[in-house]
Design a protein around this motif. Structure first.
Motif, PDB file in Angstrom:
ATOM      1  N   LYS A   1      63.666  67.972  34.812  1.00  0.00           N
ATOM      2  CA  LYS A   1      63.518  67.125  36.235  1.00  0.00           C
ATOM      3  C   LYS A   1      64.849  66.513  36.607  1.00  0.00           C
ATOM      4  N   GLN A   2      65.604  66.797  37.628  1.00  0.00           N
ATOM      5  CA  GLN A   2      66.867  66.272  37.803  1.00  0.00           C
ATOM      6  C   GLN A   2      66.971  65.436  39.000  1.00  0.00           C
TER       7      GLN A   2
ATOM      8  N   ASN B   1      70.971  62.299  36.834  1.00  0.00           N
ATOM      9  CA  ASN B   1      70.091  62.009  35.681  1.00  0.00           C
ATOM     10  C   ASN B   1      69.088  63.254  35.471  1.00  0.00           C
ATOM     11  N   CYS B   2      68.807  63.535  34.293  1.00  0.00           N
ATOM     12  CA  CYS B   2      67.755  64.487  33.935  1.00  0.00           C
ATOM     13  C   CYS B   2      67.001  64.029  32.935  1.00  0.00           C
ATOM     14  N   ALA B   3      65.724  64.615  33.070  1.00  0.00           N
ATOM     15  CA  ALA B   3      64.562  64.284  32.093  1.00  0.00           C
ATOM     16  C   ALA B   3      63.893  65.255  31.804  1.00  0.00           C
ATOM     17  N   TYR B   4      63.528  65.488  30.444  1.00  0.00           N
ATOM     18  CA  TYR B   4      62.596  66.835  29.815  1.00  0.00           C
ATOM     19  C   TYR B   4      61.371  66.206  29.167  1.00  0.00           C
ATOM     20  N   GLU B   5      60.697  67.297  28.891  1.00  0.00           N
ATOM     21  CA  GLU B   5      59.264  67.257  28.422  1.00  0.00           C
ATOM     22  C   GLU B   5      59.300  67.637  26.773  1.00  0.00           C
TER      23      GLU B   5
ATOM     24  N   ASN C   1      69.825  60.172  25.506  1.00  0.00           N
ATOM     25  CA  ASN C   1      69.002  59.411  24.895  1.00  0.00           C
ATOM     26  C   ASN C   1      67.663  60.093  24.439  1.00  0.00           C
TER      27      ASN C   1
ATOM     28  N   ALA D   1      63.923  58.746  24.816  1.00  0.00           N
ATOM     29  CA  ALA D   1      63.451  58.648  26.188  1.00  0.00           C
ATOM     30  C   ALA D   1      63.480  60.013  26.899  1.00  0.00           C
ATOM     31  N   LYS D   2      63.978  60.972  26.011  1.00  0.00           N
ATOM     32  CA  LYS D   2      64.061  62.172  26.576  1.00  0.00           C
ATOM     33  C   LYS D   2      64.977  62.449  28.097  1.00  0.00           C
ATOM     34  N   GLN D   3      65.766  61.801  27.968  1.00  0.00           N
ATOM     35  CA  GLN D   3      66.687  61.710  29.246  1.00  0.00           C
ATOM     36  C   GLN D   3      68.174  61.853  28.844  1.00  0.00           C
TER      37      GLN D   3
ATOM     38  N   SER E   1      72.120  62.173  31.035  1.00  0.00           N
ATOM     39  CA  SER E   1      72.950  62.028  32.359  1.00  0.00           C
ATOM     40  C   SER E   1      74.333  62.493  32.255  1.00  0.00           C
TER      41      SER E   1
END
Lengths: 109, 114
Positions: free
Chosen positions: A5-6, A22-26, A67, A70-72, A74
């Motif tokens: 997710k961006q 920023n990006c987050a992943y699972e 991170n 946090a699974k993030q 940037s």
């Protein structure tokens, strides 16, 4: 389904400012996190990449911060220039690469 | 050396016609990917080839879409009975192998279905 997710979808920054995407992943199996840069009419090109055992990687004005807990992650663009105006994609690699939906960055002159 | 090349660069076709898009990957790259990018959108994965293994077709949006890769090199993406919603830029990428994170993209083929 694996996702990256961006955000934001679009970003406007003054020349000389800092651009942050920023990006987050699972999926914790992802083991490589590249960023791609795409100019209009061109295909994306690899900009910078990081492994999850590193918290930060810097190449010139471009820095990835990671991170793991946090699974993030940037992308920071320091001293942003009009020539940095492009679409940026984060991605994550497991057995195949998964791309975020992209951020359209515009640097005001 | 040469990068990934795609042809044609632009294609305008009438609704209902078939089209073929070509991709020449970097020599020696065993992995080849097709993506679709609609206006202002991200990269939609379509299909992936790795060496002589069966392709991963999980991203193909319908059975009108197919692709082949001959001799482990050149790939052709075929869209049958094109629809207006197929209008997009079709990007091809290759990488050294399946586990390589660095994909090299071609310039894309802009498809317009009228």
């Amino acid at each position: 389904q694996q996702q990256v997710k961006q955000s934001p979808q679009s970003l406007i920054v003054q020349k000389g400012g800092i651009s942050i995407i920023n990006c987050a992943y699972e999926n914790t199996a992802f083991d490589y996190f590249p960023w791609y840069q795409q100019f209009p009419g061109k295909g994306p090109a690899l900009l910078i990449a990081i492994r999850p055992d590193v918290s930060e990687k810097k190449e010139g004005r471009f820095t990835i911060s990671f991170n793991k807990s946090a699974k993030q992650f940037s992308l920071h663009i320091m001293d942003s220039q009009p020539g940095d105006s492009a679409t940026y994609f984060c991605a994550a690699l497991d057995d195949k690469i998964i791309f975020g939906k992209g951020t359209r960055l515009h640097i005001l002159p | 050396g040469a990068g990934v090349s795609q042809s044609p660069s632009n294609k305008v076709t009438e609704k209902g016609k078939d089209v073929e898009l070509r991709c020449d990957p970097i020599s020696g790259h065993t992995a080849l990917y097709w993506y679709r990018q609609s206006l202002g959108q991200g990269l939609e994965f379509l299909i992936y080839f790795q060496g002589n293994s069966a392709p991963d077709k999980s991203g193909l949006p319908s059975d009108r879409f197919s692709a082949e890769r001959t001799g482990g090199s050149v790939s052709t993406l075929t869209i049958q009975r094109t629809q207006q919603e197929d209008s997009a830029v079709y990007l091809c990428a290759s990488s050294r192998d399946k586990s390589s994170y660095e994909q090299y993209f071609g310039p894309g083929t802009r498809l317009t279905v009228t």
